[in-house]
Design an enzyme around this catalytic site. Structure first.
Site, PDB file in Angstrom:
ATOM      1  N   GLY A  10     -42.247-132.102 128.008  1.00 35.63           N
ATOM      2  CA  GLY A  10     -41.681-131.476 126.807  1.00 35.63           C
ATOM      3  C   GLY A  10     -42.288-132.064 125.540  1.00 35.63           C
ATOM      4  N   PHE A  11     -41.851-131.519 124.432  1.00 27.97           N
ATOM      5  CA  PHE A  11     -42.325-131.953 123.107  1.00 27.97           C
ATOM      6  C   PHE A  11     -42.079-133.457 122.910  1.00 27.97           C
ATOM      7  CE2 PHE A  11     -40.561-132.053 118.563  1.00 27.97           C
ATOM      8  CZ  PHE A  11     -41.775-132.364 117.990  1.00 27.97           C
ATOM      9  N   ASP A  31     -40.818-133.686 135.459  1.00 25.41           N
ATOM     10  CA  ASP A  31     -40.463-132.465 134.722  1.00 25.41           C
ATOM     11  C   ASP A  31     -40.513-131.298 135.695  1.00 25.41           C
ATOM     12  OD1 ASP A  31     -40.587-130.194 132.769  1.00 25.41           O
ATOM     13  OD2 ASP A  31     -40.818-131.826 131.332  1.00 25.41           O
ATOM     14  N   ASN A 102     -27.693-138.288 138.127  1.00 26.93           N
ATOM     15  CA  ASN A 102     -28.728-138.803 139.038  1.00 26.93           C
ATOM     16  C   ASN A 102     -29.540-139.915 138.369  1.00 26.93           C
ATOM     17  OD1 ASN A 102     -28.108-137.210 141.251  1.00 26.93           O
ATOM     18  ND2 ASN A 102     -29.540-135.575 140.701  1.00 26.93           N
ATOM     19  N   ALA A 117     -31.204-138.825 125.784  1.00 24.24           N
ATOM     20  CA  ALA A 117     -31.489-138.041 124.579  1.00 24.24           C
ATOM     21  C   ALA A 117     -30.318-137.109 124.317  1.00 24.24           C
ATOM     22  CB  ALA A 117     -32.774-137.239 124.777  1.00 24.24           C
ATOM     23  N   TYR A 148     -25.266-125.844 125.821  1.00 18.23           N
ATOM     24  CA  TYR A 148     -26.038-127.017 125.392  1.00 18.23           C
ATOM     25  C   TYR A 148     -25.110-128.095 124.839  1.00 18.23           C
ATOM     26  CZ  TYR A 148     -29.820-129.587 123.016  1.00 18.23           C
ATOM     27  OH  TYR A 148     -30.718-130.549 122.593  1.00 18.23           O
ATOM     28  N   TYR A 162     -20.681-144.998 132.733  1.00 12.04           N
ATOM     29  CA  TYR A 162     -21.552-145.890 133.510  1.00 12.04           C
ATOM     30  C   TYR A 162     -21.704-147.238 132.809  1.00 12.04           C
ATOM     31  CZ  TYR A 162     -22.925-142.928 137.402  1.00 12.04           C
ATOM     32  OH  TYR A 162     -22.903-142.196 138.565  1.00 12.04           O
TER      33      TYR A 162
END
Ligand code: UDP
Length: 316
Positions: A10-11, A31, A102, A117, A148, A162
Site C-alpha cells: 500500500g501507499f 499484502d 492474528n 495503523a 471502516y 492485548y
C-alpha cells in the site's frame, strides 16, 4: 531487527518499508493486493533485506513464514480510501477485526512490539475541534463509512486489550489524511483525484460546497512520526497528522497553483456522512515524541508532481 509489515504494497506500507530497509532492518512484507500494488514494491525486487508474501492476514500466516524471531510488527493492512472500503465493506471489517487479532497473536508469541495503523475516522464527524486523543468521537455505527470507522475502533479496543491483559508492547497511531507519491491515482481520494484531474486539464470534482476541511500530512513526515511512536513507551493513541487545516476549495486552489493547470471546478454531491471538518491536535505527539510535520501542503504537492505525471503518461 526483523520486522513484519502488513499492507506492505500500500501507499504507507511501501514508504515505511523503504525507510526500514534503508535503516538496515530485514523486512517481511505481507499484502493480499486487494488495494495495494506490486508496482509500489517493484524497486525492492533485488533487495536482499526485503521479502514479500502475497497473503490475506485474516488467515493465519503460513508456518514457514517468519520462523525466526520477529522484533516488531507494523499492522497497516486495510482498504483505506472511502470508495475502496465501500467496495470492500466486509473485507474491511474482517481485516480490522480478525486480521488485527492474528497480528497481535504473532506479536505476543514473538514478544515483539506492534504498531497498529489507526485513523482520524475514529473521531467520525467530530463535534470537538481540533480533535485530541481524549475525544471519543461521533461515529454513525450503521452508516456507509461504519465498515471502516468501526473496524478501526474495534481494532483499537483489541490492541489495548492485548496490552492490558497480555502485556504486549503496543502502539496506536491515529493517522490523518496523508498524501505523496504512490497515492493511487484511481482510489478516489481528494489529493490524487485533484492532481490527476489538474494534469489532464479536466474539471476538479468538489464534493458538496467544498467548505469541508481536511489537514494534509506529507508522507515522509508521517513515516517519521510512526517510527518515533514505535520506538517510544507510549501505549495510548497518538494523533499523527499535520495540523494545518484547509477547505477542500483551498486544496483545489493549491493543486491548480502547483500544477499550473487551468482546470475549472465542478461540484458534485457530498458523500453520506462525509466529515465536515478534521484537524489533529498534535500536542501529545509534540510532547511525547518530539515530532511535528515539516512539509507544508504546496511543497508536498510539488514533491508529488513527478509521480502523478508518470501516472498520466502511463495511462495515456
Ligand atoms: N473530495 C472531493 N473531491 C474528490 C474527492 C474527495 O471534494 O474528488 C472530498 C471528500 O468529500 C472529503 C474530502 O475531499 O470531504 C477528503 O476526501 P478523501 O476521500 O480524500 O478522504 P476522507 O478524509 O473523506 O477519508
Amino acid at each position: 531487527m526483523h520486522v513484519l509489515v502488513t499492507g506492505a504494497a500500500g501507499f504507507l506500507g511501501s514508504h515505511l518499508i523503504d525507510r526500514l530497509v534503508r535503516e538496515g532492518h530485514t523486512v517481511l512484507g505481507v499484502d493480499n493486493l486487494s488495494t495495494g500494488t506490486r508496482e509500489n514494491l517493484a524497486h525492492l525486487a533485488n533487495e536482499p533485506r526485503f521479502h514479500f508474501l502475497e497473503w490475506d492476514i485474516c488467515c493465519p500466516l503460513p508456518a514457514d513464514f517468519a520462523t525466526g524471531r520477529l522484533n516488531y510488527v507494523f499492522n497497516f493492512a486495510s482498504p483505506a480510501s472511502p470508495p475502496e472500503y465501500l467496495r470492500l465493506a466486509i473485507e474491511t471489517l474482517s481485516v480490522g477485526a480478525v486480521g488485527t487479532q492474528n497480528m497481535l497473536e504473532i506479536a505476543a508469541r514473538h514478544e515483539a512490539g506492534i504498531l497498529h495503523a489507526s485513523t482520524s475516522e475514529c473521531y467520525g464527524d467530530p463535534l470537538e475541534h481540533p480533535q485530541s486523543e481524549e475525544y471519543w468521537g461521533n461515529v454513525n455505527p450503521v452508516g456507509p463509512r461504519s465498515v471502516y470507522d468501526e473496524a478501526k475502533r474495534y481494532a483499537e479496543a483489541l490492541v489495548m486489550a492485548y496490552h492490558r491483559t497480555r502485556g504486549v508492547n503496543t502502539h496506536l497511531a491515529r493517522i490523518f489524511n496523508t498524501y505523496g507519491p504512490r497515492l493511487q491515482p484511481s482510489d478516489g481520494r481528494v489529493v490524487s483525484n485533484f492532481m490527476m484531474q489538474a494534469l489532464r486539464g479536466e474539471p476538479l470534482t468538489i464534493y458538496g460546497d467544498g467548505n469541508q476541511t481536511r489537514s494534509f500530512c506529507y508522507v515522509d513526515d508521517l513515516i517519521e512520526g510512526i517510527l518515533r511512536l514505535a520506538r517510544s513507551g507510549v501505549h495510548l493513541p497518538v494523533n499523527i497528522g499535520n495540523p494545518n487545516e484547509f477547505t477542500i476549495l483551498e486544496c483545489a486552489q493549491a493543486v491548480l497553483e502547483v500544477t499550473g493547470s487551468k482546470s475549472e471546478l465542478c461540484f458534485e454531491p457530498l458523500p453520506e456522512d462525509d466529515p465536515i471538518r478534521r484537524r489533529p491536535d498534535i500536542t501529545r505527539a509534540r510532547k511525547l515524541l518530539g515530532w511535528e510535520p515539516q512539509v507544508q501542503l504546496k511543497e508536498g504537492l510539488a514533491r508529488s508532481l513527478d509521480f502523478f505525471r508518470s501516472k498520466l503518461s502511463a495511462a495515456s
